[in-house]
Design an enzyme around this catalytic site. Sequence first.
Site, PDB file in Angstrom:
ATOM      1  N   ARG A 166       0.858  -1.061  -0.107  1.00 43.91           N
ATOM      2  CA  ARG A 166      -0.126   0.011   0.125  1.00 43.91           C
ATOM      3  C   ARG A 166       0.933   1.315   0.116  1.00 43.91           C
ATOM      4  O   ARG A 166       0.511   2.402   0.588  1.00 43.91           O
ATOM      5  CB  ARG A 166      -1.004  -0.252   1.153  1.00 43.91           C
ATOM      6  CG  ARG A 166      -2.049  -1.046   1.198  1.00 43.91           C
ATOM      7  CD  ARG A 166      -2.879  -1.158   0.176  1.00 43.91           C
ATOM      8  NE  ARG A 166      -3.953  -2.003   0.025  1.00 43.91           N
ATOM      9  CZ  ARG A 166      -3.737  -3.331  -0.636  1.00 43.91           C
ATOM     10  NH1 ARG A 166      -2.350  -3.530  -1.049  1.00 43.91           N
ATOM     11  NH2 ARG A 166      -4.486  -4.394  -0.425  1.00 43.91           N
ATOM     12  N   SER A 244     -11.054  -0.258   2.530  1.00 40.65           N
ATOM     13  CA  SER A 244     -10.573  -0.502   3.985  1.00 40.65           C
ATOM     14  C   SER A 244     -10.182   0.981   4.604  1.00 40.65           C
ATOM     15  O   SER A 244      -9.201   1.619   3.876  1.00 40.65           O
ATOM     16  CB  SER A 244      -9.522  -1.222   3.760  1.00 40.65           C
ATOM     17  OG  SER A 244      -9.655  -2.668   3.332  1.00 40.65           O
ATOM     18  N   GLU A 340      -5.651   3.835   5.808  1.00 43.40           N
ATOM     19  CA  GLU A 340      -5.162   3.432   4.495  1.00 43.40           C
ATOM     20  C   GLU A 340      -5.543   4.784   3.597  1.00 43.40           C
ATOM     21  O   GLU A 340      -4.532   5.045   2.593  1.00 43.40           O
ATOM     22  CB  GLU A 340      -5.765   2.286   3.923  1.00 43.40           C
ATOM     23  CG  GLU A 340      -5.205   1.908   2.637  1.00 43.40           C
ATOM     24  CD  GLU A 340      -5.830   0.403   2.317  1.00 43.40           C
ATOM     25  OE1 GLU A 340      -5.670  -0.366   2.732  1.00 43.40           O
ATOM     26  OE2 GLU A 340      -6.477   0.591   0.999  1.00 43.40           O
TER      27      GLU A 340
HETATM   28  C1  LIG Z   1     -15.491  -0.532  -2.199  1.00 43.40           C
HETATM   29  C2  LIG Z   1     -13.931  -0.349  -2.180  1.00 43.40           C
HETATM   30  C3  LIG Z   1     -12.869  -1.449  -2.511  1.00 43.40           C
HETATM   31  C4  LIG Z   1     -11.657  -0.981  -2.479  1.00 43.40           C
HETATM   32  N1  LIG Z   1     -10.763  -2.223  -2.491  1.00 43.40           N
HETATM   33  C5  LIG Z   1      -9.469  -2.167  -2.496  1.00 43.40           C
HETATM   34  C6  LIG Z   1      -8.548  -3.240  -2.869  1.00 43.40           C
HETATM   35  O1  LIG Z   1      -9.038  -4.278  -2.694  1.00 43.40           O
HETATM   36  N2  LIG Z   1      -7.490  -2.969  -3.019  1.00 43.40           N
HETATM   37  C7  LIG Z   1      -6.910  -1.627  -2.866  1.00 43.40           C
HETATM   38  O2  LIG Z   1      -5.597  -1.539  -3.033  1.00 43.40           O
HETATM   39  N3  LIG Z   1      -7.486  -0.670  -2.784  1.00 43.40           N
HETATM   40  C8  LIG Z   1      -8.817  -0.769  -2.822  1.00 43.40           C
HETATM   41  N4  LIG Z   1      -9.770   0.581  -2.553  1.00 43.40           N
HETATM   42  C9  LIG Z   1      -9.318   1.663  -2.608  1.00 43.40           C
HETATM   43  C10 LIG Z   1      -9.284   2.439  -3.932  1.00 43.40           C
HETATM   44  O3  LIG Z   1      -9.988   1.783  -4.776  1.00 43.40           O
HETATM   45  C11 LIG Z   1      -7.825   2.459  -4.466  1.00 43.40           C
HETATM   46  O4  LIG Z   1      -6.860   3.087  -3.896  1.00 43.40           O
HETATM   47  C12 LIG Z   1      -8.005   3.669  -5.993  1.00 43.40           C
HETATM   48  O5  LIG Z   1      -6.502   3.238  -6.527  1.00 43.40           O
HETATM   49  C13 LIG Z   1      -8.367   4.730  -5.723  1.00 43.40           C
HETATM   50  O6  LIG Z   1      -8.553   5.409  -7.102  1.00 43.40           O
HETATM   51  P1  LIG Z   1      -9.178   6.882  -7.079  1.00 43.40           P
HETATM   52  O7  LIG Z   1      -9.015   7.217  -8.674  1.00 43.40           O
HETATM   53  O8  LIG Z   1     -10.514   6.834  -6.532  1.00 43.40           O
HETATM   54  O9  LIG Z   1      -8.053   7.794  -6.421  1.00 43.40           O
HETATM   55  P2  LIG Z   1      -8.409   8.882  -5.548  1.00 43.40           P
HETATM   56  O10 LIG Z   1      -9.049   8.484  -4.197  1.00 43.40           O
HETATM   57  O11 LIG Z   1      -9.039   9.893  -6.254  1.00 43.40           O
HETATM   58  O12 LIG Z   1      -6.964   9.309  -4.855  1.00 43.40           O
HETATM   59  C14 LIG Z   1      -6.216   8.371  -4.162  1.00 43.40           C
HETATM   60  C15 LIG Z   1      -4.789   9.079  -3.855  1.00 43.40           C
HETATM   61  O13 LIG Z   1      -3.860   8.902  -5.291  1.00 43.40           O
HETATM   62  C16 LIG Z   1      -3.663  10.393  -5.552  1.00 43.40           C
HETATM   63  N5  LIG Z   1      -3.980  10.583  -7.130  1.00 43.40           N
HETATM   64  C17 LIG Z   1      -5.117  10.072  -7.700  1.00 43.40           C
HETATM   65  N6  LIG Z   1      -4.949  10.165  -9.067  1.00 43.40           N
HETATM   66  C18 LIG Z   1      -3.526  10.634  -9.167  1.00 43.40           C
HETATM   67  C19 LIG Z   1      -2.739  10.934 -10.182  1.00 43.40           C
HETATM   68  N7  LIG Z   1      -2.971  10.549 -11.463  1.00 43.40           N
HETATM   69  N8  LIG Z   1      -1.473  11.297  -9.972  1.00 43.40           N
HETATM   70  C20 LIG Z   1      -0.891  11.405  -8.804  1.00 43.40           C
HETATM   71  N9  LIG Z   1      -1.860  11.295  -7.860  1.00 43.40           N
HETATM   72  C21 LIG Z   1      -3.067  10.663  -7.972  1.00 43.40           C
HETATM   73  C22 LIG Z   1      -4.852  11.238  -4.931  1.00 43.40           C
HETATM   74  O14 LIG Z   1      -3.875  12.557  -4.475  1.00 43.40           O
HETATM   75  C23 LIG Z   1      -4.798  10.350  -3.595  1.00 43.40           C
HETATM   76  O15 LIG Z   1      -3.617  10.737  -2.548  1.00 43.40           O
HETATM   77  C24 LIG Z   1     -11.224   0.256  -2.417  1.00 43.40           C
HETATM   78  C25 LIG Z   1     -11.942   1.305  -2.412  1.00 43.40           C
HETATM   79  C26 LIG Z   1     -13.278   0.955  -2.322  1.00 43.40           C
HETATM   80  C27 LIG Z   1     -14.299   2.239  -2.262  1.00 43.40           C
END
Ligand SMILES: Cc1cc2nc3c(=O)[nH]c(=O)nc-3n(C[C@H](O)[C@H](O)[C@H](O)COP(=O)(O)OP(=O)(O)OC[C@H]3O[C@@H](n4cnc5c(N)ncnc54)[C@H](O)[C@@H]3O)c2cc1C
Length: 366
Positions: A166, A244, A340
């Site tokens: 992570r 999580s 996380e």
């Molecule tokens: C129901 C559910 C289940 C999930 N299951 C998992 C799982 O099984 N495994 C797991 O690892 N995660 C899981 N997650 C967490 C999540 O899906 C991941 O962290 C995902 O990568 C977030 O994507 P996002 O585009 O929504 O990022 P955001 O929430 O928009 O951003 C997350 C972080 O990344 C940064 N960021 C986003 N895009 C960029 C970019 N292009 N350049 C630089 N920085 C950036 C943001 O500033 C922030 O710090 C889950 C979440 C939910 C809601």
Amino acid sequence: MTNPRLIELEHLNGLKLKSYCTSLKKITKLSSIKELSETVGAKPRLIVGHGSNIFFLSTRKKPLSSIVLLNQLKGIEKINEKREKVCIRCHAGENWNDFVLWTLKKKIGGLENLVLIPGTVGAAPIQNIGAYGVEVGDRIDSVNVWDFKLKKIIKFTVKDCSFEYRSSIFKKQMLQEGWKKTRYLILSVDFLLWPENKTPLIAHYPGIQEELNGDLSPKKIAEAIKKIRTSKLPDSDQLPNIGSFFQNPRIKASLVEKIKKRFPQMPEFEKTYLSSKVSAAWLIDKTNFKGYKIGDAGVYKKHSLILVNHGHATPNDVLKLAQKIQKTIHNKFGIWLIPEPSIISSFEKTASSLMSPRNQIYIPHN
Ligand SMILES: Cc1cc2nc3c(=O)[nH]c(=O)nc-3n(C[C@H](O)[C@H](O)[C@H](O)COP(=O)(O)OP(=O)(O)OC[C@H]3O[C@@H](n4cnc5c(N)ncnc54)[C@H](O)[C@@H]3O)c2cc1C
């Protein structure tokens, strides 16, 4: 002085909390990055994909003062096929699950275990998303970023990314210097994958075998994992959440031994001579938080690692709930759980109190 324009972030965070900022810019074209970077200059900034891993702590009275950069860069292309591998470039604003399904449709394997993870492709390397025995870092060749400091596009090889559980160089930079000074904007990710019939299949995780009936292929694994995830995780439309909320902590062997005297059944994994990882979900289960609520923020009744919004939760409800869980676990087990998701707050002291590590050995954000 006139009040700054308020922009609602409710649709941009998985918990659907009412949060506000004063400036938001969409990134839709690679060619506009340089100009955008000049506009942003040294001003505080925050990059957002789908907001599925962000806990926003800001209010109407105290909105985020940073420029929110919404990454919407689209496109998928095959770069080459070499040594029985397929190299695919995917732009950062693509939906992660749609990309996984695209690869499976094209008979390309390697991402099947990561199916149904919400969010964008650009966010996947940030916390090195992982599930069912695979981390995205295992499938990445390189990551292409805009460097706000050097003011140019640079390529990070997989080694440069320093992927860990992570965590990555990108997340560490954000945590060390603060998200307002985010240095790297991920533009696209180059994946090294396999033709379907050459894919090394990972199907040993509990639950997968039962769903597979001995039938193995990337598509079958994806189907099995989809079924398991849908039965375990809340429907985000009904119960908004950010997955999580806490990481599995790594703790010293001496503490594991002490806890095991009282709770011999405590699961430990990735054990080394010095330390073990323990399950944050197990710790929370043992303190009876499942279904517990503060205001409209609650612990999901089927999965204690997930905090949900039952309707009108405020950022403060979620904060109080997370702090109560941290304190209770600390009092009972002597372990401080670290969140996380990225905590993006207008109240800096509050955010750092949530993140402050106590007795863990390996602290992912250091
Ligand atoms: C129901 C559910 C289940 C999930 N299951 C998992 C799982 O099984 N495994 C797991 O690892 N995660 C899981 N997650 C967490 C999540 O899906 C991941 O962290 C995902 O990568 C977030 O994507 P996002 O585009 O929504 O990022 P955001 O929430 O928009 O951003 C997350 C972080 O990344 C940064 N960021 C986003 N895009 C960029 C970019 N292009 N350049 C630089 N920085 C950036 C943001 O500033 C922030 O710090 C889950 C979440 C939910 C809601």
